[in-house]
Design an enzyme around this catalytic site. Structure first.
Site, short mmCIF file in Angstrom:
data_model
loop_
_atom_site.label_atom_id
_atom_site.label_comp_id
_atom_site.label_asym_id
_atom_site.label_seq_id
_atom_site.Cartn_x
_atom_site.Cartn_y
_atom_site.Cartn_z
CE LYS A 49 16.07 4.18 28.69
NZ LYS A 49 15.70 5.38 27.93
CG ASP B 207 19.40 5.30 30.82
OD1 ASP B 207 18.86 6.08 31.64
OD2 ASP B 207 19.38 5.48 29.58
O1 C5P Z 1 25.13 8.71 31.73
P1 C5P Z 1 25.35 8.43 30.28
O2 C5P Z 1 26.78 8.12 29.95
O3 C5P Z 1 24.41 7.39 29.73
O4 C5P Z 1 24.97 9.77 29.52
C1 C5P Z 1 25.34 9.99 28.18
C2 C5P Z 1 25.25 11.47 27.90
O5 C5P Z 1 23.90 11.90 27.92
C3 C5P Z 1 25.97 12.37 28.91
O6 C5P Z 1 27.32 12.54 28.57
C4 C5P Z 1 25.19 13.67 28.78
O7 C5P Z 1 25.62 14.40 27.64
C5 C5P Z 1 23.78 13.19 28.49
N1 C5P Z 1 22.95 13.11 29.72
C6 C5P Z 1 22.54 14.28 30.32
N2 C5P Z 1 21.76 14.23 31.45
C7 C5P Z 1 21.38 13.04 31.96
C8 C5P Z 1 21.77 11.83 31.37
C9 C5P Z 1 22.57 11.90 30.23
O8 C5P Z 1 22.86 15.37 29.85
N3 C5P Z 1 20.61 13.02 33.06
#
Ligand code: C5P
Length: 314
Positions: A21, A148
């Site tokens: 994406k 995501d």
């Molecule tokens: O949700 P995911 O594990 O993909 O996110 C990875 C990192 O990206 C999270 O630990 C956070 O530090 C950051 N993140 C964030 N806000 C979001 C999505 C991700 O701060 N909306």
């Protein structure tokens, strides 16, 4: 007596494809107590695909092939393995699975390749184990794996809120053509969010401004690539450039080559350039290659569907 050779039975396998994406717009609010940032984002799934092949196994195992396969973890840190284990727990399956991931989406590139693997693993194991879970059940599991992952399941074009995991489909007309400048060095998503906090922590509104994307949504509905190019937006771009100043080069190369718009994809470091046509995407890709500003160059069109079974044998 002569034995007539028979073809071996095909091994039971399920093959699933899931897209990478880009974020056509990514608007970021201040960090919450849970460490996440509230987002207002517009995702588009593009035709760069991960493939996950699931076959029965006693244990949970993962193998990887394709570009940058050697830097992908194959232990429990891998999100696709976590997805398979989570689904097995949820439905009470007490066997394992072998997942083979054929990578094409850049690793740690801001195009949600790891999330695509997790979404593909959910869909593949769901079919392999015939779990009977609903789409909403799978979306809930997806959201618990990563922000995501739900979008990797649904694909097409969608507005994301919350952590990016709450999705509303967006109306679009026609296809948009993209060229991507990929860097093998990768960027860590949490590090980019931390840099964002340091740069903007004190001067951002409490809620990201979804209204600001009205022109972008109009451009999508009209299929107007020129207007879309002008409306592309990424609040994380300055932070990604701070961590990786070299990204200014592919951004400038795409502009010089007549891109309708160019942005860092998600948390980077992939740079996405919007082209006038499929041919123009090839021109932009050639400009990236000729100027030596990318480790790998891709072209793709979007939107495309989310994680789907492409073949299954019994
Ligand atoms: O949700 P995911 O594990 O993909 O996110 C990875 C990192 O990206 C999270 O630990 C956070 O530090 C950051 N993140 C964030 N806000 C979001 C999505 C991700 O701060 N909306």
């Amino acid at each position: 007596m002569t034995l007539t050779p028979v073809a071996p039975l095909p091994e039971h396998e399920v093959r699933v494809r899931a897209p990478g994406k880009i974020n056509l717009s990514l608007r970021v609010g201040p960090r919450d107590e849970d460490g996440y940032h509230p987002l207002s984002t517009v995702f588009q799934a593009v035709g760069v695909f991960e493939e996950v092949v699931a076959t029965p196994s006693e244990t949970f195992e993962l193998t990887v092939s394709g570009p940058q396969a050697e830097v992908v973890p194959t232990d429990d840190g891998n999100l696709a393995l976590q997805a398979a284990r989570l689904l097995a727990e949820r439905v009470g399956i007490d066997t394992g699975v072998h997942l083979h991931v054929v990578k094409d989406v850049p690793v740690a590139g801001g195009m949600a390749g790891g999330s695509a693997d997790a979404a593909a693993a959910l869909v593949a194991c769901d079919a392999l184990w015939r779990t009977g879970l609903s789409r909403d059940d799978l979306l809930d599991l997806a959201a618990s794996l990563g922000s995501d992952v739900p979008f990797s399941l649904t694909g097409h074009t969608a507005v994301g809120s919350g952590r990016g995991h709450l999705l509303t489909p967006a109306l679009t007309r026609g296809e948009f053509h993209w060229a991507f400048a990929v860097q093998h060095r990768g960027l860590s998503t949490p590090a980019v969010y931390r840099a964002f906090d340091e740069l903007h922590g004190h001067d951002i509104p409490a809620e990201p401004d979804a209204e600001a994307d009205v022109p972008l949504m109009q451009a999508l509905r009209a299929g107007d690539a020129r207007a879309l190019g002008a409306a592309l937006h990424n609040d994380l771009q300055t932070a990604a450039l701070e961590l990786d100043p070299g990204l200014a080069e592919p951004l400038a190369v795409a502009e010089d080559a007549g891109a309708l718009g160019v942005i860092v994809s998600g948390s980077g470091p992939t740079v996405a350039a919007l082209a006038r046509s499929r041919q123009h995407a090839l021109v932009l890709a050639a400009a990236f290659t000729a100027s030596g500003v990318a480790d790998r160059v891709l072209t793709a069109a979007g939107p495309v569907a989310g994680a789907r079974v492409v073949s299954a044998t019994d």
